[in-house]
Design a protein around this motif. Structure first.
Motif, PDB file in Angstrom:
ATOM      1  N   LYS A   1      12.455  50.836  -1.664  1.00  0.00           N
ATOM      2  CA  LYS A   1      13.375  50.724  -0.532  1.00  0.00           C
ATOM      3  C   LYS A   1      13.054  49.543   0.383  1.00  0.00           C
ATOM      4  O   LYS A   1      13.936  49.060   1.088  1.00  0.00           O
ATOM      5  CB  LYS A   1      13.339  52.015   0.301  1.00  0.00           C
ATOM      6  N   ASP A   2      11.790  49.101   0.390  1.00  0.00           N
ATOM      7  CA  ASP A   2      11.346  48.208   1.452  1.00  0.00           C
ATOM      8  C   ASP A   2      10.899  46.829   0.994  1.00  0.00           C
ATOM      9  O   ASP A   2      10.434  46.035   1.824  1.00  0.00           O
ATOM     10  CB  ASP A   2      10.189  48.857   2.226  1.00  0.00           C
ATOM     11  N   HIS A   3      11.000  46.540  -0.296  1.00  0.00           N
ATOM     12  CA  HIS A   3      10.481  45.251  -0.767  1.00  0.00           C
ATOM     13  C   HIS A   3      11.509  44.532  -1.637  1.00  0.00           C
ATOM     14  O   HIS A   3      12.222  45.156  -2.422  1.00  0.00           O
ATOM     15  CB  HIS A   3       9.186  45.443  -1.565  1.00  0.00           C
ATOM     16  N   VAL A   4      11.540  43.214  -1.472  1.00  0.00           N
ATOM     17  CA  VAL A   4      12.369  42.373  -2.327  1.00  0.00           C
ATOM     18  C   VAL A   4      11.530  41.164  -2.727  1.00  0.00           C
ATOM     19  O   VAL A   4      10.746  40.640  -1.921  1.00  0.00           O
ATOM     20  CB  VAL A   4      13.664  41.928  -1.609  1.00  0.00           C
ATOM     21  N   GLY A   5      11.646  40.753  -3.976  1.00  0.00           N
ATOM     22  CA  GLY A   5      10.890  39.609  -4.467  1.00  0.00           C
ATOM     23  C   GLY A   5      11.809  38.465  -4.831  1.00  0.00           C
ATOM     24  O   GLY A   5      12.912  38.670  -5.347  1.00  0.00           O
ATOM     25  N   LEU A   6      11.364  37.240  -4.555  1.00  0.00           N
ATOM     26  CA  LEU A   6      12.070  36.024  -4.960  1.00  0.00           C
ATOM     27  C   LEU A   6      11.136  35.199  -5.820  1.00  0.00           C
ATOM     28  O   LEU A   6       9.980  34.975  -5.455  1.00  0.00           O
ATOM     29  CB  LEU A   6      12.507  35.208  -3.734  1.00  0.00           C
ATOM     30  N   GLU A   7      11.642  34.755  -6.952  1.00  0.00           N
ATOM     31  CA  GLU A   7      10.836  33.959  -7.882  1.00  0.00           C
ATOM     32  C   GLU A   7      11.620  32.710  -8.262  1.00  0.00           C
ATOM     33  O   GLU A   7      12.759  32.796  -8.735  1.00  0.00           O
ATOM     34  CB  GLU A   7      10.522  34.763  -9.144  1.00  0.00           C
ATOM     35  N   THR A   8      11.024  31.535  -8.056  1.00  0.00           N
ATOM     36  CA  THR A   8      11.662  30.280  -8.452  1.00  0.00           C
ATOM     37  C   THR A   8      11.507  30.096  -9.958  1.00  0.00           C
ATOM     38  O   THR A   8      10.402  29.908 -10.468  1.00  0.00           O
ATOM     39  CB  THR A   8      11.048  29.088  -7.705  1.00  0.00           C
ATOM     40  N   VAL A   9      12.624  30.149 -10.660  1.00  0.00           N
ATOM     41  CA  VAL A   9      12.632  30.016 -12.114  1.00  0.00           C
ATOM     42  C   VAL A   9      12.615  28.547 -12.525  1.00  0.00           C
ATOM     43  O   VAL A   9      11.958  28.158 -13.487  1.00  0.00           O
ATOM     44  CB  VAL A   9      13.868  30.724 -12.704  1.00  0.00           C
ATOM     45  N   ALA A  10      13.359  27.717 -11.806  1.00  0.00           N
ATOM     46  CA  ALA A  10      13.403  26.283 -12.087  1.00  0.00           C
ATOM     47  C   ALA A  10      13.739  25.562 -10.798  1.00  0.00           C
ATOM     48  O   ALA A  10      14.480  26.070  -9.955  1.00  0.00           O
ATOM     49  CB  ALA A  10      14.449  25.962 -13.162  1.00  0.00           C
ATOM     50  N   SER A  11      13.171  24.374 -10.634  1.00  0.00           N
ATOM     51  CA  SER A  11      13.428  23.577  -9.443  1.00  0.00           C
ATOM     52  C   SER A  11      13.373  22.112  -9.826  1.00  0.00           C
ATOM     53  O   SER A  11      12.376  21.645 -10.372  1.00  0.00           O
ATOM     54  CB  SER A  11      12.386  23.885  -8.362  1.00  0.00           C
ATOM     55  N   VAL A  12      14.448  21.393  -9.566  1.00  0.00           N
ATOM     56  CA  VAL A  12      14.492  19.971  -9.897  1.00  0.00           C
ATOM     57  C   VAL A  12      14.999  19.199  -8.697  1.00  0.00           C
ATOM     58  O   VAL A  12      15.738  19.721  -7.863  1.00  0.00           O
ATOM     59  CB  VAL A  12      15.399  19.683 -11.114  1.00  0.00           C
ATOM     60  N   THR A  13      14.576  17.961  -8.593  1.00  0.00           N
ATOM     61  CA  THR A  13      15.030  17.103  -7.518  1.00  0.00           C
ATOM     62  C   THR A  13      16.032  16.103  -8.046  1.00  0.00           C
ATOM     63  O   THR A  13      15.906  15.618  -9.167  1.00  0.00           O
ATOM     64  CB  THR A  13      13.855  16.365  -6.854  1.00  0.00           C
ATOM     65  N   GLY A  14      17.005  15.795  -7.225  1.00  0.00           N
ATOM     66  CA  GLY A  14      18.019  14.820  -7.631  1.00  0.00           C
ATOM     67  C   GLY A  14      17.569  13.390  -7.471  1.00  0.00           C
ATOM     68  O   GLY A  14      18.289  12.470  -7.813  1.00  0.00           O
TER      69      GLY A  14
END
Length: 295
Positions: A155-168
């Motif tokens: 009820k109280d936790h959410v996770g965020l995970e960066t799967v891919a990150s690229v710069t332009g």
């Protein structure tokens, strides 16, 4: 969160099972209410209607710590169209700079509107999951794109995970070592600082995965969704690096580290690190990792 298991250790050990949101709007509402904390982006508008032949609504509009425009698109689960949809909106945004500038002026004031970084607009896609084809696709585009996977835990936790990150800014990344340092090269006395800045650049890019660089006039930011380090243009004998590490949790050393909370400076971060030599850079490595972990 592929591979991640979360356990509750109160009264024994029990696994907290991950789950998706009931509806896409739940994810959008949560992130919009806490966008600066969760993504390092100041929230500007929700369901922003774009004025074009095909129409459409941008889920969320924001501006990041470096004043780069940010589009955030959400999907409850896996959706192959989320990247293309976001890029469609980004093309509209870049072609209608006055509309975004007016929005920033209304929400944050004229000074913020005058600092918009149009060279590095960003797309953040938040979804239940992505395919390997999505991760490959973002690397083929000349735009800054982050793929972020979410999961709720209990009820109280959410996770965020960066799967891919690229710069332009791929062209900048291909420049030579001296130019990549972001320093003037015409003065002979700058040689030592040029080499030190290049070594700092290499160290910050190597501290972890999913790191992108954003160049502004007075500093270069290193980010994983949000900034974790900012390197200012050099002074005659030192480089100043600002980190997101908490100064209260660091043993401050005069002439090397300083708490700049509440003090004005270029870039972001409350811990100032002063680098004069390669030895200083070696001493700073743990602080770089600490700031990366906190970003």
């Amino acid at each position: 969160m592929v591979g991640l298991k979360l356990f509750n250790t109160a009264g024994g050990v029990s696994e907290v099972m991950p789950r998706l949101a009931e509806v896409e709007a739940d994810v959008q509402d949560l992130i919009e209410a806490h966008m600066e904390t969760m993504l390092g982006v100041r929230f500007l508008a929700s369901e922003y209607v774009i004025d074009c032949v095909d129409g459409g609504r941008i889920d969320s509009l924001g501006i990041d710590e470096n004043f780069a425009p940010v589009i955030v698109e959400y999907k409850r689960g896996t959706d192959a169209g989320v990247i293309n949809q976001g890029l469609y909106y980004m093309a509209w945004l870049v072609a209608h700079k006055d509309a975004f500038r007016s929005l920033v002026r209304d929400r944050l004031g004229a000074p913020a509107a005058s600092q918009i970084l149009w060279s590095a607009p960003r797309l953040i896609c938040v979804a239940g999951d992505f395919t390997r084809y999505d991760a490959h696709a973002v690397r083929e585009h000349r735009r800054s794109i982050d793929l972020v996977r979410y999961r709720y835990f209990g009820k109280d936790h959410v996770g965020l995970e960066t799967v891919a990150s690229v710069t332009g800014q791929s062209a900048a990344a291909r420049r030579g070592r001296r130019h990549a340092a972001g320093l003037p090269t015409g003065r002979r006395q700058d040689g030592a600082m040029v080499e030190l800045a290049a070594a700092v650049d290499e160290a910050l890019l190597g501290v972890g995965d999913g790191i992108t660089r954003v160049q502004r006039k007075q500093y270069r930011a290193y980010q994983r969704l949000r900034n974790f380090a900012c390197v200012c243009l050099p002074q005659q004998t030192k480089l100043l690096v600002y980190l997101k590490a908490d100064p209260q949790g660091v043993d401050l050393v005069p002439g090397f580290t300083r708490d700049v909370t509440g003090l004005g400076h270029h870039g972001t971060g409350d811990l100032e690190v002063q680098l004069r030599t390669e030895r200083d850079l070696e001493r700073a490595q743990d602080l770089f990792r600490l700031s990366y972990a906190a970003a």
